[in-house]
Design a protein around this motif. Structure first.
Motif, PDB file in Angstrom:
ATOM      1  N   GLU A 111       0.815  -1.214   0.000  1.00 12.63           N
ATOM      2  CA  GLU A 111       0.000   0.000   0.000  1.00 12.63           C
ATOM      3  C   GLU A 111       0.853   1.271   0.000  1.00 12.63           C
ATOM      4  OE1 GLU A 111      -2.378  -0.449   3.468  1.00 12.63           O
ATOM      5  OE2 GLU A 111      -3.779  -1.868   2.546  1.00 12.63           O
ATOM      6  N   TYR A 112       2.171   1.112   0.072  1.00  9.18           N
ATOM      7  CA  TYR A 112       3.050   2.284   0.120  1.00  9.18           C
ATOM      8  C   TYR A 112       3.064   3.002  -1.228  1.00  9.18           C
ATOM      9  CZ  TYR A 112       7.424   4.861  -0.223  1.00  9.18           C
ATOM     10  OH  TYR A 112       8.367   5.836  -0.459  1.00  9.18           O
ATOM     11  N   ASP A 113       2.797   4.295  -1.171  1.00  8.80           N
ATOM     12  CA  ASP A 113       2.819   5.138  -2.361  1.00  8.80           C
ATOM     13  C   ASP A 113       3.593   6.414  -2.025  1.00  8.80           C
ATOM     14  OD1 ASP A 113       2.432   6.640  -4.608  1.00  8.80           O
ATOM     15  OD2 ASP A 113       0.261   6.908  -4.338  1.00  8.80           O
ATOM     16  N   PRO A 114       4.798   6.581  -2.561  1.00 12.39           N
ATOM     17  CA  PRO A 114       5.602   7.761  -2.217  1.00 12.39           C
ATOM     18  C   PRO A 114       4.906   9.073  -2.537  1.00 12.39           C
ATOM     19  CG  PRO A 114       6.537   6.592  -4.106  1.00 12.39           C
ATOM     20  CD  PRO A 114       5.484   5.709  -3.518  1.00 12.39           C
ATOM     21  N   GLU A 115       4.039   9.065  -3.556  1.00  9.00           N
ATOM     22  CA  GLU A 115       3.358  10.292  -3.936  1.00  9.00           C
ATOM     23  C   GLU A 115       2.428  10.796  -2.831  1.00  9.00           C
ATOM     24  OE1 GLU A 115       3.845  12.174  -6.597  1.00  9.00           O
ATOM     25  OE2 GLU A 115       5.457  10.796  -7.134  1.00  9.00           O
TER      26      GLU A 115
END
Length: 370
Positions: A325-329
């Motif tokens: 679920e990690y999204d840098p944005e």
């Protein structure tokens, strides 16, 4: 106490602010009243968070986790309770590499049918596991078996305290104390009602060297000092009197889901203190933070990743999410993370495809609560 109109609530809130400002420096005075009826969403995340870090929990052999139900830290190691995938205690090092596992379901010595709670001794790093059938399993910091203590009653939560353990019984709404050699003895009677049932929220809450106690049925947050439960915060919230009457008359079950939502009580999940004042994270449908802001206390929807297993250790809040679920944005949103240093994890194909969670470390500002 009669039901108050909106004007009366504003008056009470103003008076509460005066009481808080006058008593904040002396925590031994009567518990401060925190009014949770109004929510101020103008507070920004950067007003109390200065940095975000991530620790992916790497997969290896049997170290695939379902979820994180509780987190503890000792001497650079992370200890995780997974009650979904494994029903086990799993230890990771400071960078998220798996190092040890205690997964002993069964009926023998050192084995269990379920885990209802665990804690890590702040002094020795030993781990206590509260199990069903009722017993305590004690491990060393490397998750090696040391001792087992049989219990005559079923308990919900456990906490290392002094030379023994605090045990909370949801059935009896009591806190008992037991040493390694003695039988349990009651030391505190908590509030109880018809919905005093076991859930997933914590009841013993550590803030470094300080220890607190709260249940959904309680209108107070207690600090535990020298085996005394001292109320330090009193909670006020919308429809509080009506909620008490409903639970006392036992007709809550007659209400439909939408009506029930009006009578949700706050549950304290994490405490953030300094030398003078206490802030806390609580849940009431959503997660909120109650904290000082411009000489008074406000409630704000918490806009960071948060859950019932969120803890404070050192000067950091620790939470989690799945690596997938990690999204840098999502961490470049100026409305949430402007002015906050975000140290993104180094991702590779193996991590991107991982089903494991990652820890999220929110470093608090040094001026938090001032």
């Amino acid at each position: 106490q009669r039901q108050m109109c909106i004007r009366d609530r504003h008056i009470l809130f103003s008076l509460s602010i005066l009481v808080l400002c006058n008593s904040c420096g002396d925590r031994k005075e009567e518990a401060n009243i925190r009014d949770l009826s109004e929510v101020n969403n103008t507070i920004s995340t950067c007003s109390f968070i200065e940095q975000v870090d991530f620790i992916p929990l790497h997969e290896k052999d049997s170290f695939l986790l379902g979820e994180i139900n509780a987190i503890r830290k000792y001497d650079g190691k992370w200890y995780i309770l997974d009650n979904k995938q494994k029903t086990a205690i799993v230890a990771f090092d400071s960078v998220g590499q798996p190092v040890s596992l205690y997964d002993k379901t069964g009926n023998g010595k050192g084995e269990y049918a379920e885990i209802t709670g665990f804690d890590v001794s702040p002094e020795t790093g030993d781990i206590c596991i509260l199990c069903g059938p009722p017993k305590i399993i004690i491990l060393d910091k490397d998750l090696k078996f040391k001792q087992e203590i049989k219990l005559s009653d079923y308990y919900w939560r456990i906490c290392w305290y002094d030379a023994g353990f605090l045990l909370y019984s949801a059935n009896n709404a009591t806190v008992d104390y037991i040493t390694l050699e003695q039988k349990a003895r009651k030391i505190f009677q908590a509030e109880s009602d018809m919905y005093n049932v076991a859930g997933t929220e914590p009841v013993f809450i550590r803030d470094n060297d300080n220890l607190y106690f709260h249940t959904e049925q309680s209108d107070a947050l207690y600090e535990i000092k020298d085996f005394e439960f001292v109320p330090v915060i009193s909670l006020d919230y919308p429809l509080k009197k009506e909620t008490e009457q409903i639970l006392r008359k036992r007709y809550y079950g007659d209400l439909n889901v939408q009506e029930r939502m009006k009578y949700v009580r706050p549950t304290v999940n994490c405490v953030i203190g300094n030398d003078t004042c206490l802030s806390f994270i609580y849940s009431r449908m959503l997660y909120y933070i109650n904290m000082p802001y411009k000489n008074h206390y406000i409630n704000s929807v918490l806009k960071i990743d948060c859950g019932r297993s969120t803890i404070k250790t050192g000067n950091q809040l620790i939470s989690w999410k799945y690596i997938s679920e990690y999204d840098p944005e999502s961490y470049s949103d100026n409305s949430l993370y402007k002015g906050i240093k975000v140290n993104h994890p180094v991702m590779n194909d193996s991590l991107r495809q991982s089903g494991n969670p990652m820890l999220i470390l929110y470093t608090l500002k040094k001026t938090f609560g001032e």
